[in-house]
Design an enzyme around this catalytic site. Structure first.
Site, PDB file in Angstrom:
ATOM      1  N   CYS A 165      -2.452  -2.482   7.556  1.00  0.00           N
ATOM      2  CA  CYS A 165      -2.291  -3.448   6.463  1.00  0.00           C
ATOM      3  C   CYS A 165      -1.042  -4.300   6.585  1.00  0.00           C
ATOM      4  CB  CYS A 165      -2.362  -2.733   5.126  1.00  0.00           C
ATOM      5  SG  CYS A 165      -4.054  -2.148   4.812  1.00  0.00           S
ATOM      6  N   ASP A 219       0.799  -1.244   0.000  1.00  0.00           N
ATOM      7  CA  ASP A 219       0.000   0.000   0.000  1.00  0.00           C
ATOM      8  C   ASP A 219       0.828   1.288   0.000  1.00  0.00           C
ATOM      9  OD1 ASP A 219      -1.888  -1.972   0.212  1.00  0.00           O
ATOM     10  OD2 ASP A 219      -2.899  -1.176   1.967  1.00  0.00           O
ATOM     11  N   LYS A 266      -6.781  -5.203  -3.346  1.00  0.00           N
ATOM     12  CA  LYS A 266      -7.606  -5.717  -2.248  1.00  0.00           C
ATOM     13  C   LYS A 266      -8.568  -4.648  -1.767  1.00  0.00           C
ATOM     14  CE  LYS A 266      -4.086  -4.339   0.999  1.00  0.00           C
ATOM     15  NZ  LYS A 266      -4.858  -3.296   1.695  1.00  0.00           N
TER      16      LYS A 266
HETATM   17  C1  VGL Z   1      -4.992   0.904   5.285  1.00  0.00           C
HETATM   18  C2  VGL Z   1      -6.660   1.880   6.513  1.00  0.00           C
HETATM   19  C3  VGL Z   1      -7.545   1.684   5.477  1.00  0.00           C
HETATM   20  C4  VGL Z   1      -3.549   0.484   5.211  1.00  0.00           C
HETATM   21  C5  VGL Z   1      -5.865   0.692   4.247  1.00  0.00           C
HETATM   22  O1  VGL Z   1      -3.004   0.384   4.088  1.00  0.00           O
HETATM   23  O2  VGL Z   1      -2.945   0.282   6.288  1.00  0.00           O
HETATM   24  N1  VGL Z   1      -5.391   1.477   6.416  1.00  0.00           N
HETATM   25  N2  VGL Z   1      -7.135   1.085   4.344  1.00  0.00           N
END
Ligand code: VGL
Ligand code: ZN
Length: 208
Positions: free
Chosen positions: A156, A13, A111
């Site tokens: 994540c 991410d 995802k």
């Molecule tokens: C994430 C909150 C919502 C992350 C993703 O990548 O940690 N955190 N969506």
């Protein structure tokens, strides 16, 4: 030395919305990019995870009348923290950070695509039943060890690391190549959960 045929790097991410200036900024999220680029050169197998939500996703506070970002709600699969709208499919915020330099990455796993289910983990969605297929991909390629870097360490990255262990992989999190959101003690709790699950918490200097 890494046994490169059995080891993968999972870059989690590192997307514009999680970088300062984005919709759900992780403090210092941009600082890890050069380190990730450098580390990735030591891996022949690199996998990228990308948070990839449809508009109106269940994890967005805007979908729940009267709720604010960082509140939580009960969804059919359990408690869900609510977030600002982020990483909406096809938007600039959902794109990988422009300085991320991983030309040899072979798989991008997206995802959080189900409108009603969140997925912090790159392995299993938040209903804990729907798989992304990543575990099967790794196993079919003979990979038994996964190193993880990216954002956010306490969401994540942690859930991916816990699920990697649960699926039987050796799991390493390279702490200085991660940054955390750190709300309501989430970082401390993430470190404890990873430790008790047998996730190895290391520094990048241990990898060279
Ligand atoms: C994430 C909150 C919502 C992350 C993703 O990548 O940690 N955190 N969506
Ligand atoms: Zn998300």
């Amino acid at each position: 030395m890494l046994d490169s045929s059995r080891t993968a790097l999972l870059v989690i991410d590192v997307q514009n919305d999680f970088i300062p200036g984005g919709q759900l900024p992780v403090p210092e999220g941009d600082l890890i990019v050069p380190l990730i680029n450098r580390l990735a050169r030591q891996f022949s197998q690199v996998i990228i995870a990308q948070d990839w939500h449809p508009q109106g996703h269940a994890s967005f506070a805007s979908r729940h009348p009267g709720k604010q970002p960082f509140d939580s709600v009960q969804l059919p699969y359990g408690e869900q923290t609510l977030w600002p709208e982020h990483c909406v499919q096809g938007t600039a915020g959902a794109e990988l950070h422009p300085k991320l330099d991983l030309p040899h990455a072979q798989l991008i796993i997206r995802k959080g695509c189900n409108p009603d289910i969140d997925s912090y983990s790159a392995f299993l969605e938040a209903d804990r039943g729907t798989t992304t297929g990543l575990s099967g991909y790794l196993k079919e390629r003979g990979i038994d060890t996964v190193y993880m870097v990216g954002l956010a360490l306490d969401f994540c990255v942690m859930f991916s690391a816990l699920d990697a262990r649960a699926a039987g992989f050796n799991a390493y999190v390279v702490l200085d190549a991660c940054r955390a959101i750190d709300m309501n003690g989430s970082l401390q709790s993430a470190m404890e959960r990873m430790q008790s699950a047998g996730v190895e918490l290391i520094q990048s200097t241990e990898l060279t």
